[in-house]
Write a protein that holds these residues in place. Structure first.
Motif, PDB file in Angstrom:
ATOM      1  N   GLY A 197       0.770  -1.125   0.201  1.00  0.00           N
ATOM      2  CA  GLY A 197      -0.141   0.160   0.022  1.00  0.00           C
ATOM      3  C   GLY A 197       0.848   1.365  -0.085  1.00  0.00           C
ATOM      4  O   GLY A 197       2.035   1.251   0.026  1.00  0.00           O
ATOM      5  N   GLY A 198       0.167   2.412  -0.058  1.00  0.00           N
ATOM      6  CA  GLY A 198       0.754   3.668   0.018  1.00  0.00           C
ATOM      7  C   GLY A 198       1.157   4.182  -1.485  1.00  0.00           C
ATOM      8  O   GLY A 198       0.748   3.479  -2.502  1.00  0.00           O
ATOM      9  N   VAL A 199       2.073   4.943  -1.602  1.00  0.00           N
ATOM     10  CA  VAL A 199       2.530   5.288  -2.784  1.00  0.00           C
ATOM     11  C   VAL A 199       3.819   5.047  -3.053  1.00  0.00           C
ATOM     12  O   VAL A 199       4.839   5.145  -2.569  1.00  0.00           O
ATOM     13  N   ALA A 200       4.078   4.068  -4.311  1.00  0.00           N
ATOM     14  CA  ALA A 200       5.242   3.158  -4.708  1.00  0.00           C
ATOM     15  C   ALA A 200       5.806   2.641  -3.454  1.00  0.00           C
ATOM     16  O   ALA A 200       7.132   2.760  -3.429  1.00  0.00           O
ATOM     17  N   GLY A 201       4.986   2.044  -2.701  1.00  0.00           N
ATOM     18  CA  GLY A 201       5.739   1.009  -1.634  1.00  0.00           C
ATOM     19  C   GLY A 201       5.748   1.820  -0.496  1.00  0.00           C
ATOM     20  O   GLY A 201       6.441   1.238   0.603  1.00  0.00           O
ATOM     21  N   SER A 202       5.260   2.899  -0.145  1.00  0.00           N
ATOM     22  CA  SER A 202       5.692   3.860   0.928  1.00  0.00           C
ATOM     23  C   SER A 202       5.161   3.129   2.128  1.00  0.00           C
ATOM     24  O   SER A 202       5.973   3.444   3.287  1.00  0.00           O
ATOM     25  N   ASN A 203       4.165   2.589   2.271  1.00  0.00           N
ATOM     26  CA  ASN A 203       3.537   1.956   3.498  1.00  0.00           C
ATOM     27  C   ASN A 203       4.617   0.951   4.109  1.00  0.00           C
ATOM     28  O   ASN A 203       4.954   0.876   5.318  1.00  0.00           O
ATOM     29  N   GLY A 204       5.105   0.073   3.215  1.00  0.00           N
ATOM     30  CA  GLY A 204       6.326  -0.831   3.839  1.00  0.00           C
ATOM     31  C   GLY A 204       7.495  -0.265   4.085  1.00  0.00           C
ATOM     32  O   GLY A 204       8.026  -0.493   5.170  1.00  0.00           O
ATOM     33  N   MET A 205       7.739   0.870   3.670  1.00  0.00           N
ATOM     34  CA  MET A 205       9.121   1.530   3.949  1.00  0.00           C
ATOM     35  C   MET A 205       8.964   2.139   5.274  1.00  0.00           C
ATOM     36  O   MET A 205       9.791   2.187   5.977  1.00  0.00           O
ATOM     37  N   VAL A 206       7.773   2.946   5.377  1.00  0.00           N
ATOM     38  CA  VAL A 206       7.622   3.732   6.673  1.00  0.00           C
ATOM     39  C   VAL A 206       7.415   2.595   7.901  1.00  0.00           C
ATOM     40  O   VAL A 206       7.788   2.977   8.855  1.00  0.00           O
ATOM     41  N   TYR A 207       7.014   1.534   7.585  1.00  0.00           N
ATOM     42  CA  TYR A 207       6.869   0.466   8.590  1.00  0.00           C
ATOM     43  C   TYR A 207       8.076  -0.136   8.817  1.00  0.00           C
ATOM     44  O   TYR A 207       8.460   0.112  10.223  1.00  0.00           O
ATOM     45  N   VAL A 208       9.063  -0.129   8.079  1.00  0.00           N
ATOM     46  CA  VAL A 208      10.442  -0.391   8.530  1.00  0.00           C
ATOM     47  C   VAL A 208      11.008   0.702   9.084  1.00  0.00           C
ATOM     48  O   VAL A 208      12.024   0.426  10.237  1.00  0.00           O
ATOM     49  N   GLN A 209      10.852   1.641   8.666  1.00  0.00           N
ATOM     50  CA  GLN A 209      11.548   2.874   9.086  1.00  0.00           C
ATOM     51  C   GLN A 209      11.346   3.195  10.834  1.00  0.00           C
ATOM     52  O   GLN A 209      12.150   3.546  11.191  1.00  0.00           O
ATOM     53  N   ASN A 210      10.048   2.809  10.944  1.00  0.00           N
ATOM     54  CA  ASN A 210       9.597   3.135  12.372  1.00  0.00           C
ATOM     55  C   ASN A 210      10.131   1.963  13.241  1.00  0.00           C
ATOM     56  O   ASN A 210       9.763   1.933  14.526  1.00  0.00           O
ATOM     57  N   GLN A 211      10.890   1.078  12.764  1.00  0.00           N
ATOM     58  CA  GLN A 211      11.267   0.055  13.776  1.00  0.00           C
ATOM     59  C   GLN A 211      12.610   0.213  13.973  1.00  0.00           C
ATOM     60  O   GLN A 211      13.414   0.976  13.477  1.00  0.00           O
ATOM     61  N   ALA A 212      13.436  -0.403  14.986  1.00  0.00           N
ATOM     62  CA  ALA A 212      14.796  -0.208  15.519  1.00  0.00           C
ATOM     63  C   ALA A 212      15.747  -0.733  14.353  1.00  0.00           C
ATOM     64  O   ALA A 212      15.538  -1.459  13.531  1.00  0.00           O
ATOM     65  N   ASP A 213      16.612   0.319  14.250  1.00  0.00           N
ATOM     66  CA  ASP A 213      17.598   0.102  13.259  1.00  0.00           C
ATOM     67  C   ASP A 213      18.849  -0.895  13.673  1.00  0.00           C
ATOM     68  O   ASP A 213      20.140  -0.912  13.314  1.00  0.00           O
ATOM     69  N   ASP A 214      18.252  -1.974  14.237  1.00  0.00           N
ATOM     70  CA  ASP A 214      19.295  -3.216  14.747  1.00  0.00           C
ATOM     71  C   ASP A 214      19.525  -4.331  13.986  1.00  0.00           C
ATOM     72  O   ASP A 214      19.982  -5.195  14.210  1.00  0.00           O
ATOM     73  N   GLY A 215      18.835  -4.223  12.604  1.00  0.00           N
ATOM     74  CA  GLY A 215      19.075  -5.178  11.788  1.00  0.00           C
ATOM     75  C   GLY A 215      18.225  -6.310  11.525  1.00  0.00           C
ATOM     76  O   GLY A 215      18.282  -7.503  11.251  1.00  0.00           O
ATOM     77  N   TYR A 216      17.032  -6.367  12.800  1.00  0.00           N
ATOM     78  CA  TYR A 216      16.148  -7.339  12.954  1.00  0.00           C
ATOM     79  C   TYR A 216      14.872  -7.000  12.178  1.00  0.00           C
ATOM     80  O   TYR A 216      13.963  -8.237  12.210  1.00  0.00           O
ATOM     81  N   THR A 217      14.817  -6.255  11.402  1.00  0.00           N
ATOM     82  CA  THR A 217      13.739  -5.865  10.441  1.00  0.00           C
ATOM     83  C   THR A 217      14.248  -5.259   9.163  1.00  0.00           C
ATOM     84  O   THR A 217      14.612  -4.025   9.102  1.00  0.00           O
ATOM     85  N   LEU A 218      14.294  -6.120   8.133  1.00  0.00           N
ATOM     86  CA  LEU A 218      14.678  -5.537   6.778  1.00  0.00           C
ATOM     87  C   LEU A 218      13.457  -5.146   5.928  1.00  0.00           C
ATOM     88  O   LEU A 218      12.203  -5.495   6.297  1.00  0.00           O
ATOM     89  N   VAL A 219      13.678  -4.482   4.923  1.00  0.00           N
ATOM     90  CA  VAL A 219      12.548  -3.991   3.802  1.00  0.00           C
ATOM     91  C   VAL A 219      12.821  -4.856   2.449  1.00  0.00           C
ATOM     92  O   VAL A 219      14.017  -4.722   2.140  1.00  0.00           O
ATOM     93  N   GLY A 220      11.983  -5.443   1.921  1.00  0.00           N
ATOM     94  CA  GLY A 220      11.983  -6.071   0.712  1.00  0.00           C
ATOM     95  C   GLY A 220      11.628  -5.072  -0.299  1.00  0.00           C
ATOM     96  O   GLY A 220      10.406  -4.685  -0.200  1.00  0.00           O
ATOM     97  N   LEU A 221      12.602  -4.700  -1.055  1.00  0.00           N
ATOM     98  CA  LEU A 221      11.939  -3.525  -2.051  1.00  0.00           C
ATOM     99  C   LEU A 221      12.480  -3.679  -3.662  1.00  0.00           C
ATOM    100  O   LEU A 221      13.292  -4.739  -3.606  1.00  0.00           O
ATOM    101  N   SER A 222      12.209  -2.799  -4.358  1.00  0.00           N
ATOM    102  CA  SER A 222      12.782  -2.749  -5.664  1.00  0.00           C
ATOM    103  C   SER A 222      13.027  -1.406  -6.276  1.00  0.00           C
ATOM    104  O   SER A 222      12.811  -0.349  -5.270  1.00  0.00           O
ATOM    105  N   GLU A 223      13.481  -1.208  -7.419  1.00  0.00           N
ATOM    106  CA  GLU A 223      13.782   0.027  -7.885  1.00  0.00           C
ATOM    107  C   GLU A 223      12.791   1.065  -7.884  1.00  0.00           C
ATOM    108  O   GLU A 223      12.750   2.266  -8.079  1.00  0.00           O
ATOM    109  N   SER A 224      11.508   0.279  -7.973  1.00  0.00           N
ATOM    110  CA  SER A 224      10.158   1.167  -8.054  1.00  0.00           C
ATOM    111  C   SER A 224      10.099   2.050  -6.662  1.00  0.00           C
ATOM    112  O   SER A 224       9.233   3.163  -6.791  1.00  0.00           O
ATOM    113  N   ASN A 225      10.710   1.753  -5.672  1.00  0.00           N
ATOM    114  CA  ASN A 225      10.390   2.493  -4.436  1.00  0.00           C
ATOM    115  C   ASN A 225      11.030   4.038  -4.496  1.00  0.00           C
ATOM    116  O   ASN A 225      10.912   4.714  -3.663  1.00  0.00           O
ATOM    117  N   VAL A 226      11.815   3.946  -5.372  1.00  0.00           N
ATOM    118  CA  VAL A 226      12.954   5.501  -5.507  1.00  0.00           C
ATOM    119  C   VAL A 226      11.887   6.469  -5.804  1.00  0.00           C
ATOM    120  O   VAL A 226      12.310   7.598  -5.701  1.00  0.00           O
TER     121      VAL A 226
END
Length: 335
Positions: free
Chosen positions: A70-99
């Motif tokens: 959901g979101g625009v160009a996969g933004s929901n998933g990126m925002v979800y991972v952005q809001n998780q700790a940056d400890d490497g336990y939540t990765l984001v699966g993405l593609s060039e379309s997200n840019v």
């Protein structure tokens, strides 16, 4: 009651030592989650499930793959991972379309927010349902010119590479389709098979099984090269319309990422597991069987590639009149 200070001190040291040991555990010591920003069954989802299964073999934990669409160009998933700790336990699966999420108002960061790993990609093509009256790209474009904006076209979400390729064909062939966004490639392809849309733009890897199964009819590759599949040669759109090189080809870069702010040891451990997975026979055989080219870039090299894609995609969308935010205001340089 007398307090045994020696015993108390010993217990304190033990407790402190246990806490320190827990904090000092090497990454990773618990399961990792990868949140794919596109729908289940699509190219990004399939690649992530494959590469995570291989990386697990070189890590002491499991990697669970989920979908946050959901979101625009996969933004929901990126925002979800952005809001998780940056400890490497939540990765984001993405593609060039997200840019393109930022220039479309769905994301407020440049793509260098991520530390990416590129597995690979597959070229795009235009296909129609098997029972479609259109047998060539020229026939389809002529119909679109005769009735501008009425022929429904699926190309994943707004701002995806498939959407950009559709826009490029519209501009290069001087035709207008009715863009219908879907939450990923798989739903868009299913819509074409069901007759909800007249055409679909996704990758050869994503369409291959449907073409071989007689459910989709390929009309043209959106690259300078032709492709052989299901006993037929799919022509290049470049051979049909002049000027497409101004917009095409736009190449996929599918993979995953961790926060760029993640600790160095996290990046190193993921990098080691990624390299081992990329070099495996399983990945090579999977890529060949599924019409993918293997990449293998990560870290600064992958960031440089995504920076170029971000610049190219952002200003291509701007030129096509499909942005809501000026790329320059985000610090995105022209290609």
């Amino acid at each position: 009651m007398k307090l045994n200070f020696a015993k108390f001190a010993g217990m304190t040291v033990l407790a402190t030592g246990l806490a320190g040991a827990a904090m000092a555990q090497d990454y990773p010591y618990r399961d990792i989650t990868t949140a794919v920003v596109w729908g289940a069954g699509g190219g990004t989802d399939s690649i992530n499930r494959m590469i995570m299964a291989e990386m697990e073999k070189h890590l002491p934990v499991s990697i669970n793959v989920i979908n946050q669409t959901g979101g625009v160009a996969g933004s929901n998933g990126m925002v979800y991972v952005q809001n998780q700790a940056d400890d490497g336990y939540t990765l984001v699966g993405l593609s060039e379309s997200n840019v393109t999420a930022a220039v479309q108002g769905g994301w407020d960061q440049k793509f260098d927010y991520w530390y990416p790993f590129i597995v690979g990609g597959s070229p795009d093509l235009i296909s129609v349902p098997a029972n479609s009256p259109y047998n060539t790209l020229a026939e389809l474009v002529d119909a679109a010119k005769a009735a501008p904006g009425t022929i429904p076209a699926a190309a994943s979400g707004a701002g995806s590479i498939h959407h950009l390729n559709l826009l490029a064909i519209e501009n290069g062939a001087d035709a207008t389709f009715k863009f219908v966004p879907y939450k990923g490639s798989a739903p868009g392809q299913e819509a074409a098979i069901a007759g909800e849309v007249a055409l679909v733009v996704t990758s050869l890897a994503e369409q291959a099984a449907l073409i071989e199964g007689g459910k989709l009819k390929p009309l043209a590759m959106l690259t300078p090269d032709t492709a052989d599949i299901a006993g037929m040669t799919v022509p290049s759109a470049f051979d049909i319309y002049d000027g497409l090189e101004k917009y095409l080809p736009l190449k996929q870069a599918i993979g995953f990422a961790v926060h760029n702010s993640a600790p160095d040891d996290v990046k190193a451990k993921l990098g080691t597991a990624f390299e081992a997975a990329i070099d495996s026979d399983v990945v090579a055989e999977w890529a060949t069987a599924n019409n993918y080219d293997v990449g293998g870039q990560y870290g600064e090299e992958a960031q440089a590639l995504f920076s170029n894609l971000e610049s190219t995609f952002a200003y291509t969308l701007k030129d096509l009149g499909a942005t809501t935010v000026d790329p320059a205001s985000l610090g995105i340089d022209k290609p």
